[in-house]
Design an enzyme around this catalytic site. Structure first.
Site, PDB file in Angstrom:
ATOM      1  CE  LYS A   1      -3.876  -2.381   2.090  1.00 28.48           C
ATOM      2  NZ  LYS A   1      -4.525  -2.912   3.277  1.00 28.48           N
TER       3      LYS A   1
ATOM      4  CD  GLN B   1      -3.639  -4.640   6.321  1.00 25.65           C
ATOM      5  OE1 GLN B   1      -3.734  -3.590   5.696  1.00 25.65           O
ATOM      6  NE2 GLN B   1      -3.975  -5.794   5.793  1.00 25.65           N
TER       7      GLN B   1
ATOM      8  CG  ASP C   1     -10.379  -0.475   4.792  1.00 27.08           C
ATOM      9  OD1 ASP C   1     -10.057  -0.958   3.693  1.00 27.08           O
ATOM     10  OD2 ASP C   1      -9.712  -0.596   5.832  1.00 27.08           O
TER      11      ASP C   1
HETATM   12  N1  GUN Z   1      -6.910  -6.995   5.767  1.00 29.44           N
HETATM   13  C1  GUN Z   1      -7.191  -7.769   4.680  1.00 29.44           C
HETATM   14  N2  GUN Z   1      -7.936  -7.072   3.791  1.00 29.44           N
HETATM   15  C2  GUN Z   1      -8.138  -5.844   4.320  1.00 29.44           C
HETATM   16  C3  GUN Z   1      -8.825  -4.678   3.869  1.00 29.44           C
HETATM   17  O1  GUN Z   1      -9.426  -4.623   2.799  1.00 29.44           O
HETATM   18  N3  GUN Z   1      -8.779  -3.607   4.706  1.00 29.44           N
HETATM   19  C4  GUN Z   1      -8.132  -3.642   5.905  1.00 29.44           C
HETATM   20  N4  GUN Z   1      -8.162  -2.537   6.662  1.00 29.44           N
HETATM   21  N5  GUN Z   1      -7.497  -4.707   6.346  1.00 29.44           N
HETATM   22  C5  GUN Z   1      -7.489  -5.796   5.560  1.00 29.44           C
END
Ligand code: GUN
Length: 284
Positions: free
Chosen positions: A53, A97, A120
């Site tokens: 990211k 996360q 998100d």
């Molecule tokens: N962990 C796995 N996929 C995601 C996601 O789409 N967003 C977040 N915040 N954590 C994750």
């Protein structure tokens, strides 16, 4: 043989567009979109995701900061960091996360992120906005699927769409987006009797089950568009989706591979959400 929907290529195209939009944003506002990512603990897969990211932000010209907190961080500590980032002007998106260590209360932490910075789209405010079709940000995986369909010339209008999986992150919002695109939508799950009878009705079949090779050719209507959201490891440790690619490839008209289908799109949609949040903040 089906046409392969190439998520890597489509993701690359969208990222190139985002890089251009970021330049325009910068000349208009004198700043760039900013994303903060919080990771608690040492989970190796989560660390890889967070690093990706951070790299993707740099690629399109965003500012980003990663906050790596120790696994034994207290709830108060995480909340205090979110409160600070909520007020930080150069940060337009905040992502915590998941999964979080068990001693932390995930819902309380996610609710603490201001809805305007919730890239998100997990906050109930944003979930509600999606329900009524008046949204700014969409959860990254379903948004990525909609982009794959749109950029492959596939509309849900007039089609029967079947989603396997009812999670809050994928299945439920996926169904809602297909509905907004005028699809007729069925959501199936582990308690659905005769799943095959349902999936055989699908013009567009989205698999978000979390089980390697779960969807087999006999479950797919000839000519269907098949989207595989699964990321699993098979017995040999190889990355594979929820769809048995080899056999379904012979029946479907279009199919996403794993890897290289939905996966590359999710971070791209996170970037899109961050730009959208930054535009909303600066055009206020
Ligand atoms: N962990 C796995 N996929 C995601 C996601 O789409 N967003 C977040 N915040 N954590 C994750």
């Amino acid at each position: 043989m089906a046409t392969i929907i190439d998520g890597k290529r489509i993701s690359g195209e969208i990222r190139a567009e985002l890089a251009e939009k970021t330049k325009e944003f910068q000349s208009k506002h004198g700043t760039v979109p900013g994303l903060a990512v919080i990771i608690v603990g040492e989970d190796p897969a989560s660390r890889v995701y967070v690093r990706n990211k951070h790299k993707a932000c740099a690629e399109v010209g965003f500012y980003s900061e990663v906050h790596e907190l120790p696994a034994d961080s207290t709830q108060e500590h995480v909340i205090a960091l979110i409160d600070r980032l909520n007020e930080q002007e150069n940060i337009h998106g905040i992502l915590v996360q998941l999964p979080l260590p068990k001693h932390l209360d995930e819902q309380t932490i996610l609710l603490r992120i201001k809805p305007e910075k919730d890239v998100d789209a997990f906050h109930p405010y944003n979930v509600g906005k999606i329900m009524i079709g008046d949204y700014n940000v969409l959860p990254c995986t379903p948004a990525g699927v909609m982009q794959l369909l749109a950029r492959s010339g596939v509309s849900a209008a007039g089609k029967h769409c079947v989603v396997i999986g009812r999670s809050n992150i994928v299945g439920k919002p996926m169904a809602m987006l297909l509905l907004h695109d005028n699809g007729t939508v069925t959501i199936c799950h582990s308690r659905t009797p005769d799943l095959k009878a349902q999936t055989l009705q699908a013009d567009i079949l989205v698999a978000a089950v979390g089980r390697a090779g779960f969807v087999t050719a006999d479950m797919v209507k000839p000519g269907a568009v098949v989207i595989d959201v699964g990321i699993n490891r098979n017995a040999e440790g190889k990355l594979c989706g929820d769809v048995d690619f080899e056999s379904v490839n012979e029946v479907a008209s279009m199919i996403t591979p794993v890897p290289g289908g939905v996966g590359p799109m999710t971070i791209t949609m996170l970037l899109q959400n961050t730009l959208t949040a930054a535009e909303a903040a600066l055009n206020k």
